[in-house]
Structures are given as structure tokens and as C-alpha cells.
Write a protein that holds these residues in place. Structure first.
Motif, PDB file in Angstrom:
ATOM      1  N   ALA A  24      33.687   1.256   7.164  1.00 34.06           N
ATOM      2  CA  ALA A  24      32.721   1.802   8.119  1.00 34.06           C
ATOM      3  C   ALA A  24      31.327   1.218   7.898  1.00 34.06           C
ATOM      4  O   ALA A  24      30.585   0.978   8.854  1.00 34.06           O
ATOM      5  CB  ALA A  24      32.675   3.326   8.002  1.00 34.06           C
ATOM      6  N   ALA A  25      30.973   0.974   6.637  1.00 33.55           N
ATOM      7  CA  ALA A  25      29.592   0.575   6.323  1.00 33.55           C
ATOM      8  C   ALA A  25      29.309  -0.886   6.622  1.00 33.55           C
ATOM      9  O   ALA A  25      28.225  -1.223   7.118  1.00 33.55           O
ATOM     10  CB  ALA A  25      29.298   0.860   4.849  1.00 33.55           C
ATOM     11  N   ILE A  26      30.254  -1.777   6.338  1.00 35.51           N
ATOM     12  CA  ILE A  26      29.984  -3.214   6.461  1.00 35.51           C
ATOM     13  C   ILE A  26      29.640  -3.615   7.900  1.00 35.51           C
ATOM     14  O   ILE A  26      28.598  -4.249   8.137  1.00 35.51           O
ATOM     15  CB  ILE A  26      31.169  -4.032   5.914  1.00 35.51           C
ATOM     16  N   PRO A  27      30.454  -3.260   8.903  1.00 39.13           N
ATOM     17  CA  PRO A  27      30.053  -3.626  10.274  1.00 39.13           C
ATOM     18  C   PRO A  27      28.787  -2.919  10.725  1.00 39.13           C
ATOM     19  O   PRO A  27      28.018  -3.469  11.524  1.00 39.13           O
ATOM     20  CB  PRO A  27      31.265  -3.216  11.126  1.00 39.13           C
ATOM     21  N   ALA A  28      28.549  -1.705  10.219  1.00 43.46           N
ATOM     22  CA  ALA A  28      27.328  -0.981  10.602  1.00 43.46           C
ATOM     23  C   ALA A  28      26.092  -1.712  10.104  1.00 43.46           C
ATOM     24  O   ALA A  28      25.101  -1.848  10.840  1.00 43.46           O
ATOM     25  CB  ALA A  28      27.373   0.441  10.043  1.00 43.46           C
ATOM     26  N   VAL A  29      26.124  -2.197   8.872  1.00 42.80           N
ATOM     27  CA  VAL A  29      24.969  -2.916   8.315  1.00 42.80           C
ATOM     28  C   VAL A  29      24.753  -4.233   9.044  1.00 42.80           C
ATOM     29  O   VAL A  29      23.616  -4.596   9.408  1.00 42.80           O
ATOM     30  CB  VAL A  29      25.177  -3.155   6.804  1.00 42.80           C
ATOM     31  N   ILE A  30      25.836  -4.972   9.276  1.00 42.50           N
ATOM     32  CA  ILE A  30      25.722  -6.258   9.967  1.00 42.50           C
ATOM     33  C   ILE A  30      25.167  -6.055  11.375  1.00 42.50           C
ATOM     34  O   ILE A  30      24.257  -6.768  11.819  1.00 42.50           O
ATOM     35  CB  ILE A  30      27.090  -6.967  10.013  1.00 42.50           C
ATOM     36  N   ALA A  31      25.722  -5.062  12.098  1.00 43.61           N
ATOM     37  CA  ALA A  31      25.268  -4.807  13.469  1.00 43.61           C
ATOM     38  C   ALA A  31      23.823  -4.338  13.493  1.00 43.61           C
ATOM     39  O   ALA A  31      23.048  -4.745  14.370  1.00 43.61           O
ATOM     40  CB  ALA A  31      26.182  -3.768  14.125  1.00 43.61           C
ATOM     41  N   TYR A  32      23.445  -3.489  12.545  1.00 44.89           N
ATOM     42  CA  TYR A  32      22.062  -2.990  12.515  1.00 44.89           C
ATOM     43  C   TYR A  32      21.068  -4.132  12.314  1.00 44.89           C
ATOM     44  O   TYR A  32      20.059  -4.225  13.018  1.00 44.89           O
ATOM     45  CB  TYR A  32      21.904  -1.947  11.420  1.00 44.89           C
ATOM     46  N   ASN A  33      21.359  -5.007  11.369  1.00 46.68           N
ATOM     47  CA  ASN A  33      20.455  -6.132  11.116  1.00 46.68           C
ATOM     48  C   ASN A  33      20.382  -7.062  12.320  1.00 46.68           C
ATOM     49  O   ASN A  33      19.294  -7.532  12.702  1.00 46.68           O
ATOM     50  CB  ASN A  33      20.913  -6.905   9.882  1.00 46.68           C
ATOM     51  N   ARG A  34      21.525  -7.324  12.928  1.00 44.08           N
ATOM     52  CA  ARG A  34      21.560  -8.208  14.090  1.00 44.08           C
ATOM     53  C   ARG A  34      20.829  -7.590  15.278  1.00 44.08           C
ATOM     54  O   ARG A  34      19.989  -8.241  15.914  1.00 44.08           O
ATOM     55  CB  ARG A  34      23.017  -8.497  14.462  1.00 44.08           C
ATOM     56  N   PHE A  35      21.134  -6.337  15.577  1.00 43.52           N
ATOM     57  CA  PHE A  35      20.532  -5.685  16.739  1.00 43.52           C
ATOM     58  C   PHE A  35      19.038  -5.433  16.541  1.00 43.52           C
ATOM     59  O   PHE A  35      18.270  -5.474  17.503  1.00 43.52           O
ATOM     60  CB  PHE A  35      21.245  -4.379  17.044  1.00 43.52           C
ATOM     61  N   SER A  36      18.628  -5.159  15.313  1.00 44.55           N
ATOM     62  CA  SER A  36      17.196  -4.972  15.051  1.00 44.55           C
ATOM     63  C   SER A  36      16.425  -6.237  15.369  1.00 44.55           C
ATOM     64  O   SER A  36      15.336  -6.195  15.960  1.00 44.55           O
ATOM     65  CB  SER A  36      16.972  -4.576  13.592  1.00 44.55           C
ATOM     66  N   GLY A  37      16.999  -7.393  14.993  1.00 41.00           N
ATOM     67  CA  GLY A  37      16.357  -8.653  15.328  1.00 41.00           C
ATOM     68  C   GLY A  37      16.301  -8.891  16.830  1.00 41.00           C
ATOM     69  O   GLY A  37      15.289  -9.361  17.361  1.00 41.00           O
ATOM     70  N   LEU A  38      17.376  -8.525  17.540  1.00 43.81           N
ATOM     71  CA  LEU A  38      17.393  -8.699  18.995  1.00 43.81           C
ATOM     72  C   LEU A  38      16.390  -7.777  19.681  1.00 43.81           C
ATOM     73  O   LEU A  38      15.748  -8.170  20.664  1.00 43.81           O
ATOM     74  CB  LEU A  38      18.806  -8.439  19.535  1.00 43.81           C
ATOM     75  N   VAL A  39      16.258  -6.550  19.171  1.00 42.72           N
ATOM     76  CA  VAL A  39      15.278  -5.626  19.745  1.00 42.72           C
ATOM     77  C   VAL A  39      13.868  -6.148  19.538  1.00 42.72           C
ATOM     78  O   VAL A  39      13.016  -6.075  20.442  1.00 42.72           O
ATOM     79  CB  VAL A  39      15.437  -4.218  19.127  1.00 42.72           C
ATOM     80  N   ASN A  40      13.587  -6.697  18.357  1.00 43.93           N
ATOM     81  CA  ASN A  40      12.265  -7.273  18.103  1.00 43.93           C
ATOM     82  C   ASN A  40      11.985  -8.449  19.032  1.00 43.93           C
ATOM     83  O   ASN A  40      10.863  -8.605  19.532  1.00 43.93           O
ATOM     84  CB  ASN A  40      12.166  -7.711  16.642  1.00 43.93           C
ATOM     85  N   GLN A  41      13.004  -9.278  19.266  1.00 42.68           N
ATOM     86  CA  GLN A  41      12.828 -10.395  20.187  1.00 42.68           C
ATOM     87  C   GLN A  41      12.572  -9.892  21.608  1.00 42.68           C
ATOM     88  O   GLN A  41      11.714 -10.421  22.318  1.00 42.68           O
ATOM     89  CB  GLN A  41      14.068 -11.289  20.172  1.00 42.68           C
ATOM     90  N   TYR A  42      13.315  -8.869  22.009  1.00 39.48           N
ATOM     91  CA  TYR A  42      13.145  -8.327  23.355  1.00 39.48           C
ATOM     92  C   TYR A  42      11.763  -7.696  23.514  1.00 39.48           C
ATOM     93  O   TYR A  42      11.105  -7.858  24.546  1.00 39.48           O
ATOM     94  CB  TYR A  42      14.234  -7.288  23.622  1.00 39.48           C
ATOM     95  N   GLU A  43      11.310  -6.993  22.480  1.00 35.01           N
ATOM     96  CA  GLU A  43       9.968  -6.410  22.521  1.00 35.01           C
ATOM     97  C   GLU A  43       8.902  -7.490  22.602  1.00 35.01           C
ATOM     98  O   GLU A  43       7.904  -7.343  23.326  1.00 35.01           O
ATOM     99  CB  GLU A  43       9.745  -5.540  21.280  1.00 35.01           C
ATOM    100  N   ALA A  44       9.107  -8.597  21.872  1.00 39.45           N
ATOM    101  CA  ALA A  44       8.144  -9.697  21.921  1.00 39.45           C
ATOM    102  C   ALA A  44       8.093 -10.318  23.319  1.00 39.45           C
ATOM    103  O   ALA A  44       7.015 -10.677  23.816  1.00 39.45           O
ATOM    104  CB  ALA A  44       8.504 -10.756  20.878  1.00 39.45           C
TER     105      ALA A  44
END
Length: 233
Positions: free
Chosen positions: A193-213
Motif C-alpha cells: 500500500a505504501a510504495i505506490p502511494a509514496v511514488i504517486a504523491y511525489n509525482r503528483f506533487s511535482g505535477l501540481v507545482n508545474q500546473y500552479e506555475a
């Protein structure tokens, strides 16, 4: 002699069976496993839904921005329906609303109006980013907590195995191994449960920052245009 007969009567399993490990586990360990499995399902639902939503919003915003710069009448592109559906339209709407309020009375304080328009649009950009990233907190929580929840199930299962050693007064692998295997299975589910959650969180956080920029750059361009309009007021 008795142990030898029992070993011969019960054939040893040739591979791990997750269903058997779950059914034979202690009730506490089973509860931990069920909770982790539900968390893992929810994580994958968030991953799929967030990917679809982000792709849809990014496409809609790019199309809107292209139409915005080509349309001479910007008011026609800022309707209530578009504000509900497109983040870029809501950012523009926030700037135009503040522009109307700031220029409603004469004389116009241009410097103060520019600051208020910029603040309104920046606030809307931050609100859009927060709304998009809201469900990512669950991914972060699962990524950090799930291994420890699985470890709790493992510790409880190992404690139960030691209890069985004392009850049966035997420390043979036949007594200890099943309980330890069931306990370790809880940790495995926690990591699952934890491994995909961590990978997805890091990936999506970067995408959200790009979208905000991207939204912020668009807001800066719109703010520059509104600032030029203020000079004509």
C-alpha cells in the motif's frame, strides 16, 4: 514419533497462498490486513482519478488560454459556466472582478488597483492549486503510516507465535513458522500500500507545482494587460 506422523499426514505447502495466510491469521492481524487492503484500493482510485482530472484540466486550460489571447473581447470568455469548469477562467475572472471594483470610482488609484488585482489573481491561483492537491494528503498519509500499521500486525502475530510456543511447550518450526509467516504478510501488505502511494504523491506533487506555475505565468500576463488598461482609465 507422534510429531513425525503428524508431519507425514499433513503435506507441506509448496508455495505461499495469500488467502490461506489471511484466513489462518489472528483476528487482530486480519483487521490490520483488511484496513491496509482498503487503503491500497483507495490509493489506486486516487491515482487513476487524479491522473484523469489533471489531464482534463491541463487540456482545458491550454485551450482556454489560446482562445483568450485570440479573442478581442475578453468578457465573452469569462462566463459563469467557464469559471466553474476551467481554473484559468476563474483566475481571469478574479482579476477582472477586482479591476471592475477598483475602477468603479473616480479618480482611480492605479498603483493600489494593480496591487489588488495582482493579489486577487495570486490568491485564486493558490486556491486552484490547493483544491487540486487536496486529495494528495491521503497518499502522503498512507505512504508514511501503512508500513508501521503493517509492522504492528507483524509484531502482534509474532507475539501470538510466542504464546503458542508457551502453550504447546514446543519451539519447533512447525509451531512457530505459520504464525510468523502470517505476521510478515501484514508487513508485506503495508509495503504494497505504501510504495505506490509514496511514488504517486511525489509525482503528483511535482505535477501540481508545474500546473500552479503555468497558472501563475498566465495570471502575470493577464495582470500586465490589465495594468496597461489602467493607464487608459
Amino acid at each position: 514419533m507422534t510429531l513425525a506422523l503428524l508431519s507425514a499426514a499433513a503435506p507441506a505447502p509448496t508455495r505461499l497462498n495469500p488467502v490461506d495466510l489471511f484466513l489462518q491469521a489472528d483476528i487482530i492481524v486480519q483487521a490490520v490486513m483488511v484496513g491496509l487492503i482498503l487503503a491500497s484500493i483507495w490509493v489506486w482510485m486516487i491515482i487513476v482519478s487524479f491522473s484523469l482530472r489533471l489531464g482534463k484540466l491541463d487540456k482545458a486550460s491550454r485551450e482556454y488560454e489560446g482562445a483568450f489571447w485570440e479573442e478581442p473581447n475578453t468578457q465573452s470568455l469569462v462566463g459563469k459556466q467557464q469559471r466553474r469548469e476551467i481554473p484559468a477562467a476563474r483566475v481571469v475572472g478574479a482579476g477582472l472582478d477586482e479591476w471592475k471594483k477598483s475602477t468603479a470610482k473616480q479618480p482611480v488609484d492605479r498603483d493600489a488597483a494593480r496591487q489588488r488585482i495582482g493579489a486577487a489573481m495570486e490568491s485564486q491561483v493558490a486556491e486552484e492549486a490547493d483544491d487540486l492537491a487536496g486529495r494528495l494528503n491521503f497518499l502522503a498519509t498512507v505512504g508514511s503510516v501503512a508500513p508501521f500499521v503493517g509492522l504492528f500486525g507483524t509484531v502482534w502475530g509474532i507475539m501470538n507465535s510466542f504464546f503458542q510456543i508457551g502453550a504447546q511447550q514446543s519451539a519447533s518450526l512447525a509451531v512457530v513458522a505459520p504464525g510468523i509467516a502470517e505476521a510478515l504478510f501484514a508487513t508485506a501488505i503495508g509495503l504494497f500500500a505504501a510504495i505506490p502511494a509514496v511514488i504517486a504523491y511525489n509525482r503528483f506533487s511535482g505535477l501540481v507545482n508545474q500546473y500552479e506555475a503555468k497558472l501563475q505565468r498566465f495570471a502575470d500576463k493577464v495582470h500586465a494587460g490589465l495594468s496597461r488598461e489602467l493607464d487608459r482609465v
